[in-house]
Design a protein around this motif. Structure first.
Motif, PDB file in Angstrom:
ATOM      1  N   UNK A   1      12.628   0.519  -6.596  1.00  0.00           N
ATOM      2  CA  UNK A   1      13.492  -0.098  -5.581  1.00  0.00           C
ATOM      3  C   UNK A   1      12.748  -1.193  -4.823  1.00  0.00           C
ATOM      4  N   UNK A   2      11.475  -0.956  -4.508  1.00  0.00           N
ATOM      5  CA  UNK A   2      10.689  -1.964  -3.791  1.00  0.00           C
ATOM      6  C   UNK A   2      10.482  -3.205  -4.673  1.00  0.00           C
TER       7      UNK A   2
ATOM      8  N   UNK B   1      12.251  -8.863  -6.159  1.00  0.00           N
ATOM      9  CA  UNK B   1      12.906  -9.764  -7.111  1.00  0.00           C
ATOM     10  C   UNK B   1      14.104 -10.460  -6.452  1.00  0.00           C
ATOM     11  N   UNK B   2      14.861  -9.711  -5.656  1.00  0.00           N
ATOM     12  CA  UNK B   2      16.054 -10.282  -5.008  1.00  0.00           C
ATOM     13  C   UNK B   2      15.696 -11.290  -3.931  1.00  0.00           C
ATOM     14  N   UNK B   3      14.658 -11.008  -3.158  1.00  0.00           N
ATOM     15  CA  UNK B   3      14.424 -11.752  -1.923  1.00  0.00           C
ATOM     16  C   UNK B   3      13.353 -12.835  -2.027  1.00  0.00           C
TER      17      UNK B   3
ATOM     18  N   UNK C   1       8.880   9.220  -6.579  1.00  0.00           N
ATOM     19  CA  UNK C   1       7.962   8.128  -6.230  1.00  0.00           C
ATOM     20  C   UNK C   1       8.144   6.905  -7.126  1.00  0.00           C
ATOM     21  N   UNK C   2       8.312   7.139  -8.424  1.00  0.00           N
ATOM     22  CA  UNK C   2       8.510   6.014  -9.345  1.00  0.00           C
ATOM     23  C   UNK C   2       9.791   5.257  -9.006  1.00  0.00           C
ATOM     24  N   UNK C   3      10.844   5.991  -8.671  1.00  0.00           N
ATOM     25  CA  UNK C   3      12.106   5.327  -8.334  1.00  0.00           C
ATOM     26  C   UNK C   3      11.974   4.530  -7.030  1.00  0.00           C
TER      27      UNK C   3
ATOM     28  N   UNK D   1       0.793  -1.228   0.000  1.00  0.00           N
ATOM     29  CA  UNK D   1       0.000   0.000   0.000  1.00  0.00           C
ATOM     30  C   UNK D   1       0.827   1.282   0.000  1.00  0.00           C
ATOM     31  N   UNK D   2       2.106   1.194   0.343  1.00  0.00           N
ATOM     32  CA  UNK D   2       2.968   2.375   0.332  1.00  0.00           C
ATOM     33  C   UNK D   2       3.538   2.612  -1.060  1.00  0.00           C
ATOM     34  N   UNK D   3       4.080   1.549  -1.665  1.00  0.00           N
ATOM     35  CA  UNK D   3       4.759   1.706  -2.953  1.00  0.00           C
ATOM     36  C   UNK D   3       3.801   1.686  -4.138  1.00  0.00           C
TER      37      UNK D   3
END
Length: 217
Positions: free
Chosen positions: A68-69, A74-76, A62-64, A50-52
């Protein structure tokens, strides 16, 4: 065959998840820099962060932040977890509202399903059910003015090829027409001009104006 008892967005969700399972995490999409794993993470973030999530449609910082989120997911998280979570459907709340499912969520899952299909040589679907075609046409009408907002100086009509269905999106002395099936028109309006099977008709300068315009969000 699609389960026609499901809502339209759910049909596209299931079909996309089946395609994810078939292709794996590293297959390309039509989105620059997005593999199938990135796309699955993006779709999950849209519904479950709900934040991103609101930042996905905003420019600049905001887009960046949303990027990042998504990258962190993808990494985790492994790909089967992402696909299984996505297949489960939207959480209770906003994304279960009827109009959200019928309009933005159907658009989201249909367009991204085609992003994966067409980047992997599967091509357009020629057998969309009539009720889905009707739903996509309604969404073309709902979203066309916003999605074509960067077009200036000419008029724009949209026609469902092979039918009498037609929408005047914006008036102008010189008018171009987008002609195609509802799904192809939706792809065009969402910025997939190179992949969409849409004819651009009209005076040469109006056609040129459409072809140099960036459509989409």
């Amino acid at each position: 065959m699609p389960n026609t008892e499901l809502p339209f967005d759910a049909r596209e969700r299931v079909a996309l998840c089946d395609l994810f399972d078939r292709l794996g995490p590293d297959a390309p999409t039509l989105l620059d820099g997005f593999t199938t794993k990135h796309l699955a993470a993006h779709l999950l973030l849209r519904e479950r962060d709900p934040i991103a999530a609101p930042c996905l449609v905003l420019p600049g910082p905001p887009a960046r932040f949303a990027e990042r989120r998504t990258a962190a997911m993808v990494r985790h998280r492994d790909f089967p977890w992402l696909v299984a979570r996505l297949r489960h459907g939207p959480p209770f709340g906003f994304f279960r509202l009827g109009w959200v499912r019928d309009f933005p969520s159907l658009n989201e899952f249909f367009v991204h399903h085609e992003d994966v299909r067409r980047a992997n040589g599967l091509g357009p679907r020629d057998d969309l059910p009539p009720d889905l075609e009707d739903a996509l046409w309604r969404n073309v009408g709902r979203g066309s003015r916003f999605l074509s907002r960067r077009l200036s100086g000419i008029g724009l009509d949209i026609g469902w090829a092979g039918t009498a269905q037609r929408i005047t999106v914006r008036a102008g002395e010189a008018t171009a027409e987008l002609s195609g099936s509802p799904g192809e028109l939706l792809l065009y309006l969402f910025g997939r001009q190179d992949a969409a099977r849409v004819d651009v008709l009209g005076p040469p300068h109006a056609v040129a104006a459409v072809q140099r315009t960036r459509f989409g969000m």
